[in-house]
Design an enzyme around this catalytic site. Sequence first.
Site, PDB file in Angstrom:
ATOM      1  N   LYS A  30     -10.028  -0.383  10.400  1.00 41.23           N
ATOM      2  CA  LYS A  30     -10.249  -1.650   9.667  1.00 41.23           C
ATOM      3  C   LYS A  30     -10.533  -2.791  10.639  1.00 41.23           C
ATOM      4  CE  LYS A  30      -6.914  -0.308   6.127  1.00 41.23           C
ATOM      5  NZ  LYS A  30      -7.634   0.259   5.005  1.00 41.23           N
ATOM      6  N   ASP A  61       3.454  -4.568   7.798  1.00 37.58           N
ATOM      7  CA  ASP A  61       2.230  -3.784   7.712  1.00 37.58           C
ATOM      8  C   ASP A  61       1.071  -4.750   7.997  1.00 37.58           C
ATOM      9  OD1 ASP A  61      -0.080  -2.508   6.981  1.00 37.58           O
ATOM     10  OD2 ASP A  61       0.681  -1.743   5.067  1.00 37.58           O
ATOM     11  N   HIS A  95       0.864  -1.186   0.000  1.00 39.34           N
ATOM     12  CA  HIS A  95       0.000   0.000   0.000  1.00 39.34           C
ATOM     13  C   HIS A  95       0.906   1.245   0.000  1.00 39.34           C
ATOM     14  CE1 HIS A  95      -2.744   2.995   1.851  1.00 39.34           C
ATOM     15  NE2 HIS A  95      -3.742   2.196   1.506  1.00 39.34           N
ATOM     16  N   CYS A 154      -4.703   2.507  -3.639  1.00 43.71           N
ATOM     17  CA  CYS A 154      -3.433   2.984  -3.040  1.00 43.71           C
ATOM     18  C   CYS A 154      -2.321   1.959  -3.236  1.00 43.71           C
ATOM     19  CB  CYS A 154      -3.595   3.316  -1.561  1.00 43.71           C
ATOM     20  SG  CYS A 154      -4.692   4.682  -1.252  1.00 43.71           S
ATOM     21  N   GLN A 166      -4.116  -5.169   7.166  1.00 40.68           N
ATOM     22  CA  GLN A 166      -5.097  -6.156   6.721  1.00 40.68           C
ATOM     23  C   GLN A 166      -4.899  -7.470   7.470  1.00 40.68           C
ATOM     24  OE1 GLN A 166      -7.559  -5.441   4.585  1.00 40.68           O
ATOM     25  NE2 GLN A 166      -6.845  -3.456   3.872  1.00 40.68           N
TER      26      GLN A 166
HETATM   27  N1  PLP Z   1      -1.574  -0.737   4.516  1.00 43.24           N
HETATM   28  C1  PLP Z   1      -2.553  -1.482   3.981  1.00 43.24           C
HETATM   29  C2  PLP Z   1      -2.244  -2.876   3.508  1.00 43.24           C
HETATM   30  C3  PLP Z   1      -3.834  -0.957   3.866  1.00 43.24           C
HETATM   31  O1  PLP Z   1      -4.808  -1.704   3.319  1.00 43.24           O
HETATM   32  C4  PLP Z   1      -4.087   0.360   4.320  1.00 43.24           C
HETATM   33  C5  PLP Z   1      -5.424   0.981   4.141  1.00 43.24           C
HETATM   34  O2  PLP Z   1      -6.084   0.759   3.149  1.00 43.24           O
HETATM   35  C6  PLP Z   1      -3.039   1.085   4.892  1.00 43.24           C
HETATM   36  C7  PLP Z   1      -1.795   0.506   4.968  1.00 43.24           C
HETATM   37  C8  PLP Z   1      -3.223   2.470   5.406  1.00 43.24           C
HETATM   38  O3  PLP Z   1      -4.036   2.513   6.528  1.00 43.24           O
HETATM   39  P1  PLP Z   1      -4.523   3.907   7.119  1.00 43.24           P
HETATM   40  O4  PLP Z   1      -5.047   4.698   5.960  1.00 43.24           O
HETATM   41  O5  PLP Z   1      -5.566   3.535   8.094  1.00 43.24           O
HETATM   42  O6  PLP Z   1      -3.342   4.553   7.756  1.00 43.24           O
END
Ligand code: PLP
Length: 406
Positions: free
Chosen positions: A225, A199, A122, A364, A202
Site C-alpha cells: 500500500k 494498525d 480490518h 475485510c 492506511q
Molecule cells: N489493516 C488495514 C486498515 C488495511 O486496510 C489492510 C489491507 O487492506 C490490512 C490491515 C491488511 O494488510 P495486508 O493484507 O497487506 O496484510
Amino acid sequence: MYDLNAIRAEFPILSREVNGKPLVYLDNGASAQKPQVVIDAVTRGYAEEYANVHRGLHYLSNLATDKYEAVRGIVARFLGAPSEDEIIFNSGTTEGINMVAYSWAGPRMQAGDEIILSVMEHHANIVPWHFLRERQGVVLKWVDTDATGALDADKVIAAIGPKTKLIAITQLSNVLGTQVDVKRICAAAREKGVAVLVDGSQGAVHAPVNVSDIGCDFYAITGHKLYGPSGSGAIYVTRERMEEMRPFMGGGDMIREVSKDAVSYNDPPMKFEAGTPGIVQTIGLGAALEYLMELGMDNVAAHEADLASYASARLTGLNWLGLQGTTADKAAIFSFTMQGAAHAHDISTILDKKGVAVRAGHHCAQPLMQHLGVNATCRASFGLYNTREEVDKLVEALELAHNLLG
Ligand code: PLP
C-alpha cells in the site's frame, strides 16, 4: 513543488488503458501502483544483486545482505523509530499483527482479560484477537463510530478497565477514511499500563508518521500500500515489548544455536524473523519509502487533502449516493452505496467499463458493515498520483451507473 504530471509519469501503469479507456486507478486502499524506482530496485535485485541473505560469505550474499539490512534503517527513519533494532521485517500487516497476538499478547493474557478494538478494524486486526478469544477466553471490547464515521478517542479511553491489556486500533479506516487520534489514546493507555498496537496500513500511506511522537508499543505497516512490493512489510515494536515477546516462527536465522536437546535464539529483531525472508521485496520496500520521503509525506498529505475536499464536494452533490464516513478531516477514501437496489458489484462493473477501478464488497471490515447496516459498499480510494480530473471521471461514471441501475 508537487509536480503531479511528473509524478504520474513515474508510474508506468498509469499510462495504460483498460477496457479501451484511460485507467483511472482508485483502488489504492487495496494496493497502490509502483513507481519506476521500485520496479528498478526489484529488477536490479534479481538481475544483479541476488543471493540469500545473512548466511553466505560470498560477494553476492554480502551485497544482498547489505541492501536488505539497509532497509531497516530506512523503515526506522520513515516511521520516526528511535532505533532500527525496533523494526521487524515481515510480509505485511497481517503477519505483523498475528505475530503480536501469538508472541506478545497470547502468553500474557488470561481468560477475562480484555482487548479494545474499534468497530472499523480490518479483519487483519480482528481475527488474530478472535483466536485469543476462542483459545484463551480473552474478551473483545468494541468501540463504535458515530453517525459521521468518527471514532471518539475518549470513548476508547473510557473503555479501558482493570482487565484491559491491549488496545488494537487503526490509525485510519480503510473504509471510511476516518482518522483516529491514536496519540491521545496511547497517552491515556500508557498511564494505565495498557499496551497499544496501531494498525498503520492506511495511516502511514497518507500522512507523515512518527511512532515516537504517537507513543505506541506496536505500529504495523504493509509494503504494497506504500507503493512498494506485495509480500513486504514491517512492524515497529518498542525495545521493552520486544524483550517481552516469545519467538514467533521457528527456523533458520532466528536462532543462535540448536542442538538435539536445546535451542537458543538470535538477538531481536532477528529473533522474530525465521527463514528466508522476502529479500527483494524488502529491498523494493526500501526504494518505495525513500521515494515517499523524497516526495515528502507532508506534500503527499496536502495533495490528498485537496483531492479529499474536492471529491467530498462533488460526491455530496449526488443526492442518490449514500456516502459512508463524512468527518471533516477524513482521508481521500470514499465508500458509498447507491439509492435503489443497485449492488456495489454492479456499480463497480459499470465503472470498470469506463476505466475507473474501484473496489466493491465488505473491504475485510464485516463488523463495520454490520454497524452501518449494509452488506457491501463501493470504495474509491485515492493515492498520491490521482487528480481532480479523475474525481470528475468517477462522478461521470457514477452518473452513468445511476442512470442504468437507479
Ligand atoms: N489493516 C488495514 C486498515 C488495511 O486496510 C489492510 C489491507 O487492506 C490490512 C490491515 C491488511 O494488510 P495486508 O493484507 O497487506 O496484510
